[in-house]
Write an enzyme that holds these catalytic residues in place. Structure first.
Site, PDB file in Angstrom:
ATOM      1  CD  GLU A 258      -3.046  -1.071   0.463  1.00 40.84           C
ATOM      2  OE1 GLU A 258      -3.323   0.028  -0.050  1.00 40.84           O
ATOM      3  OE2 GLU A 258      -3.729  -2.100   0.281  1.00 40.84           O
ATOM      4  CB  CYS A 292      -1.833   7.162   0.928  1.00 38.23           C
ATOM      5  SG  CYS A 292      -3.274   6.418   1.673  1.00 38.23           S
TER       6      CYS A 292
END
Ligand code: NAD
Length: 504
Positions: A258, A292
């Site tokens: 991720e 993110c």
């Protein structure tokens, strides 16, 4: 007013963390709110990390025998303990990472939500029954626990990312060794204490089901290289994932990556501009641009550009930047000096590439010398070049103009990262194209909202340099289990597949 250091200490004690865990160590932890030291933790050595994996391996061998729904009960209790600790843990997240109060609490709510999701999932770890070509045979697919799951997490979601992984891993029958970011060990210690309370209420949880290992990269590398860890879930920068992914693959382990995003929104001529303005403000400036999924590129149709960008400039000029725990500010500090320097470097590169920068300067009066507050930057770019194609983990929004929809899609997809994206449009043809196979190439494609703020339920993750991993919702649980296909012959003959004859 209580200082961050004093308040952190009170919160950690209230959450059940012994003072010996957060004092006297050689790793200094600072609050980005003021830059002051709020803890000093002891790092684990590589040998201690290896020993933790050994304990986790033994815990896995016991835990995999516990039926799934009972494993779910542990996660249900964890959710209860998190509910009880939400105020304190949320505040601690704000102190350690600098998030505004509602985002600190929101992070804990996300942990509670994944516990609820995983508890239900513990009764739904379904396999398949498959039609077989052989008479008196049955063929089935089963999902078995994978083993020890290594979780390496980033500073910006210091506790939620752990829970996305751990809640699923526990119901799947795995044990977990967690290496949090070296910038945020205190919230991790609090979560360990909360987990231990849930484990004590459950009774009979094998020792080592969750082990926290503290330290920087060298400690993470132990998880990455140890063959006793079949699954490594790593959240952080693409630079980290490139190393971790390769090293785990070299020993044929499985990684869930991720990594960084460079998320865009397209604003089309049919967009509801008022709604878009509010969504863009939150997505680009929320968490001081340190998600993110933060919005980093805005691709605006030339017919609405002046109107929208004019309004955005006003919002950027007026947004309050400051300590979110002592003021009403919506934009808190950057995590540290390196983040501030990275932001300034990107802005300088943008200027050199022909960009016009609005904002971006340090807000020195917002905190002491050691705290790094910056005014969010809006940067009008002539082209998608230079820093625009990289992720700079700071509140910078690059704005680009387009005239044809195909051009907007090409810009949206024209970066190495593929995490999140969104479109603002009421023209259904453009909306449908955006979410079609020819549209956004990202793991997340939203409509009439920003790219940030995912909720539990959907699979979370992205393509290309974002790493390809999926966590949290949908069937992400499968990554924490191993698949087994079994064919069972309940007859007295031995028919072979594909009609093969082998009579001896
Ligand atoms: P980082 O890459 O500096 O560190 C992340 C973690 O990896 C830390 O725990 C670190 O100690 C560890 N690490 C670094 N190198 C390692 C190595 N070689 N082996 C093992 N472990 C190693 O990231 P950061 O600054 O903490 O976080 C910001 C980054 O994380 C941004 O790029 C952001 O986009 C990304 N992020 C991604 C997601 C997602 O779900 N896609 C979520 C949060 C953050």
């Amino acid at each position: 007013m209580t200082s961050p250091a004093a308040e952190t200490r009170q919160l950690l004690e209230a959450l059940g963390v012994p003072a010996s865990r957060f004092t006297g160590g050689s790793r200094t932890v600072r609050s980005p709110l003021t830059g002051e030291t709020i803890g000093a933790v002891k790092d684990d050595s590589p040998a201690e990390a290896k020993a933790a994996i050994g304990k986790a391996q033994a815990a896995f061998e016991a835990w995999r025998k516990v039926p799934g729904p009972q494993r779910g009960e542990l996660v249900r209790l964890l959710g209860e303990e998190l509910r009880a600790a939400k105020t304190e843990l949320g505040r601690l997240v704000s102190l350690e990472v600098g998030k505004i109060a509602s985002e600190g609490l929101g992070e804990v709510q996300e942990m509670i939500d994944i516990c609820d999701f995983a508890t239900g999932l513990s009764r739904q770890l379904y396999g398949l029954t498959i039609a077989t070509e052989r008479g008196d045979h049955r063929m089935m697919e089963q999902w078995h626990p994978a083993g020890v799951v290594g979780v390496i997490s980033a500073f910006n979601f210091p506790v939620a990312v752990w829970s996305w992984n751990a809640a699923l891993a526990f119901v799947c029958g795995d044990s977990v060794v967690w290496k949090p970011s070296e910038k945020t060990p205190l919230t991790a210690l609090a979560v360990e204490a909360i987990f231990n309370r849930a484990a004590a209420r459950f009774g009979g949880v094998p020792d080592g089901l969750l082990t926290l290992i503290l330290g920087a990269r060298e400690v993470g590398e132990v998880l990455v290289d140890d063959p006793r860890v079949p699954v490594v879930s790593a959240t952080g920068s693409t630079a980290m994932g490139r190393i971790v992914g390769e090293r785990v693959a070299r020993r044929f382990g499985r990684s869930i990556l991720e990594l960084g995003g460079n998320n865009a929104s397209i604003v089309t001529p049919s967009a509801d501009l008022d709604l878009a303005l509010r969504a863009i403000a939150f997505a680009a400036m929320g968490t001081a641009g340190q998600r993110c999924t933060s919005l980093r590129r805005l691709i605006v149709h030339d017919s609405v550009y002046d109107d929208l960008v004019g309004k955005l400039k006003k919002v950027y000029a007026g947004i309050s930047v400051g300590n979110p725990l002592t003021t009403e500010s919506l934009v808190g500090p950057l995590i540290d000096k390196a983040a501030f320097d990275g932001m300034q470097k990107a802005l300088e590169e943008a200027r050199k590439a022909g960009g016009t920068v609005h904002g971006g300067a340090r807000v020195a009066e917002a905190g002491p010398q050691e705290a790094y507050y910056a005014r969010p930057a809006l940067v009008e770019m002539p082209k998608q070049v230079g820093p625009v194609v990289n992720e700079t983990f700071a509140p910078i929004l690059y704005v680009l103009k387009y005239s044809e929809f195909d051009e907007a899609l090409a810009l949206q997809n024209g970066v190495p990262q593929g995490l999140s994206s969104s479109i603002f449009a009421t023209d259904m043809r453009e909306v449908e194209r955006f979410v079609s196979a020819q549209g956004s190439d990202c793991g997340i494609a939203n409509v009439n909202m920003g790219p940030s703020g995912a909720e539990i339920g959907g699979a979370f993750g992205g393509e290309k340099e974002t790493g390809g991993g999926r966590e949290s919702g949908s069937d992400a649980w499968k990554a924490y289990m191993r698949r087994q296909t079994s064919a069972i012959n309940y007859g007295r003959t031995l028919p072979l597949a594909q009609g093969v004859k082998f009579d001896v």
